[in-house]
Every structure is written in structure tokens, then in C-alpha cells.
Design an enzyme around this catalytic site. Structure first.
Site: not given
Ligand code: PEP
Length: 258
Positions: A10-12, A104, A106, A175, A181, A219, A240-241
Site C-alpha cells: 500500500n503505497w498510500k 483502510h 486512514e 490492521e 506506520g 509495521s 505500507g512503509g
Molecule cells: C498500511 O498502510 O496498511 C500499513 C500497514 O502501513 P505500515 O506497514 O507502514 O504500518
């Protein structure tokens, strides 16, 4: 039968044409070299779908199936019409989008998306032949109040209610919001316990519950992926990251391929 795991990036709201090209060139090279035994998707911002569609097309294995699938990060709950700024499932399908993240945290947090709206988005995706990656998860306050189970069950119940027997066609992602994040990951045991709860809820709704992939997200990184992915009900990861760094993403893909 053992199901393949799914690793979805997930590049966001990150990227640029140049940065995407560098990232995707490295990921595609890594995938072609290792032919991983897991499914892979990257969920990218709408303006980059066409750019990454090209990588999906180029990633075909010997049987002609793409090794890398294109994903979106959202989809409209409406079919078509006067919904300025929205993107419909059929538009995504025209771009050969295979997955769409819905719900999600966010979007739930900053765009006030309700459980019912998330369920309708999943329904639109399914109707267009796109697999929704439905996100559920509790906030830190809910976690500390011991409400994890009731929150994720409520969120999933809405999706089951709206989608009925089609529920076996979704991908579910647990999640915990406090882990997204933040660098703070749920322990493999904590994540497995919630995944088991979700699996039981799916089993009560469909005889095909074992088909549903339940991803962990929050994470997940190159260092902790193997232990999380080793849990019986963790069928992959939403990343994500770490999905923005090709070596890390490829390490997670390798951990999902054992
Ligand atoms: C996400 O954006 O769905 C996510 C899990 O981010 P991260 O891996 O950065 O915590």
C-alpha cells in the site's frame, strides 16, 4: 490444500513517475529472478494505475498469469453518476485492476467512512470482478479498553451483512490502527488470536471461510515478516512503509513464499 499467501503493498499517497519506475523496475527484476510462490499486489494512487498496469502486463509467468497484480487504494460505493472526485469499480476494472483496498483506517479516520459504506464499497468491487481488501482494526484507545474483538467483529459483520455468500470472495486485512506506520507491531500471537476470531466469524457466514485470505498489516517489515507469516491464520500481509523499499518488499515476498 495450502493456499498461496498474498503480499500487498500500500503505497498510500507516495510516489512520482520517476520514483515509481525505479521501485517497480527493481521489484519486477527481483520477482522474475526468484519466481516467488506467493501472490503479489501493489496498491497505488489512482494517477499511477496506468504506469503500474504496464508492470502487471510485463510480469507474466510461463502460464501467462501476471506475477504482480495491480491494486487501487479505494473505490466508490456508487456505480456511476454525480459523485465528483470518485472513481467507480467499473473504471478500475477497465484498467485491469485486480484488488482494491476498502475501509483502510486512514479513510475511516480522515474521511469518516462508516462500516456500512465500507461494506458497499466491497460490494461494488466484487460486482466489477475486483477483489476488495477489506481492512478492519481497532484504535489504540479501543485496544487498551479491551475492545479489539468487538470492534473487528462489528466491522466484519457489516461486510458480511451486505455481501452475503460473496463474502468468501473478499480478502480481509487485520490492521490494528496503533500498529500502522508506528513501528509498533502486534506480536505474532496477538495477531493470530484476532485472525482466529475473524476466521470463526467467517465460518459462521460461509462454508468457504478457509478460502478467505486474512492479511496482517501494521509495521510488517523485512525483519518481522517471517514470524508473523508463520502463524496458521495469517495468510499474507498488507505492507505500507516497507512496500516503498524494493529490497524490503522482496524480503517480505520471500518470507511469504516458504
Ligand atoms: C498500511 O498502510 O496498511 C500499513 C500497514 O502501513 P505500515 O506497514 O507502514 O504500518
Amino acid at each position: 490444500m495450502k493456499k498461496n499467501k498474498l503480499i500487498a503493498g500500500n503505497w498510500k499517497m507516495n510516489g512520482s513517475f520517476g520514483a515509481n519506475q525505479r521501485l517497480m523496475d527493481e521489484i519486477l527484476t527481483g520477482i522474475e529472478a526468484r519466481k516467488p510462490a506467493c501472490e503479489i499486489a501493489v496498491c497505488v494512487p489512482f494517477p499511477y494505475l496506468v504506469q503500474v498496469q504496464d508492470y502487471q502486463d510485463r510480469s507474466r509467468d510461463d502460464s501467462g498469469e501476471p506475477m504482480l497484480h495491480l491494486g487501487a487504494q479505494d473505490v466508490s460505493a456508487h456505480k456511476a453518476g454525480a459523485y465528483t472526485g470518485e472513481v467507480s469499480a467499473s473504471m478500475l476494472r477497465e484498467l485491469n485492476v485486480a484488488y482494491a483496498i476498502v475501509g483502510h483506517s486512514e479513510r475511516r479516520q480522515y474521511h469518516f467512512e462508516s462500516d456500512a459504506l465500507v461494506a458497499e464499497k466491497a460490494q461494488q468491487a466484487l460486482a466489477a470482478g475486483i477483489t476488495p481488501i477489506v481492512c478492519v482494526g481497532e484504535t489504540l484507545a479501543e485496544h487498551e479498553a479491551g475492545q479489539t474483538e468487538s470492534v473487528v467483529k462489528r466491522q466484519l459483520a457489516a461486510v458480511i451483512h451486505t455481501n452475503g455468500h460473496c463474502i468468501s470472495e473478499i480478502v480481509l486485512a487485520y490492521e490494528p490502527v496503533w500498529a500502522i506506520g508506528t513501528g509498533q507491531t502486534a506480536t505474532p500471537e496477538q495477531a493470530q488470536a484476532v485472525h482466529a476470531v475473524l476466521r470463526a466469524q467467517l465460518k459462521a457466514a460461509t462454508e468457504h471461510a478457509d478460502r478467505v485470505k486474512i492479511l496482517y498489516g501494521g509495521s510488517m517489515n523485512a525483519a518481522n515478516a517471517a514470524s508473523l507469516l508463520g502463524q496458521p491464520d495469517i495468510d499474507g500481509g498488507l505492507i505500507g512503509g516497507a512496500s516503498l523499499k524494493a529490497p524490503d518488499f522482496l524480503t517480505i515476498i520471500a518470507a511469504a513464499s516458504v
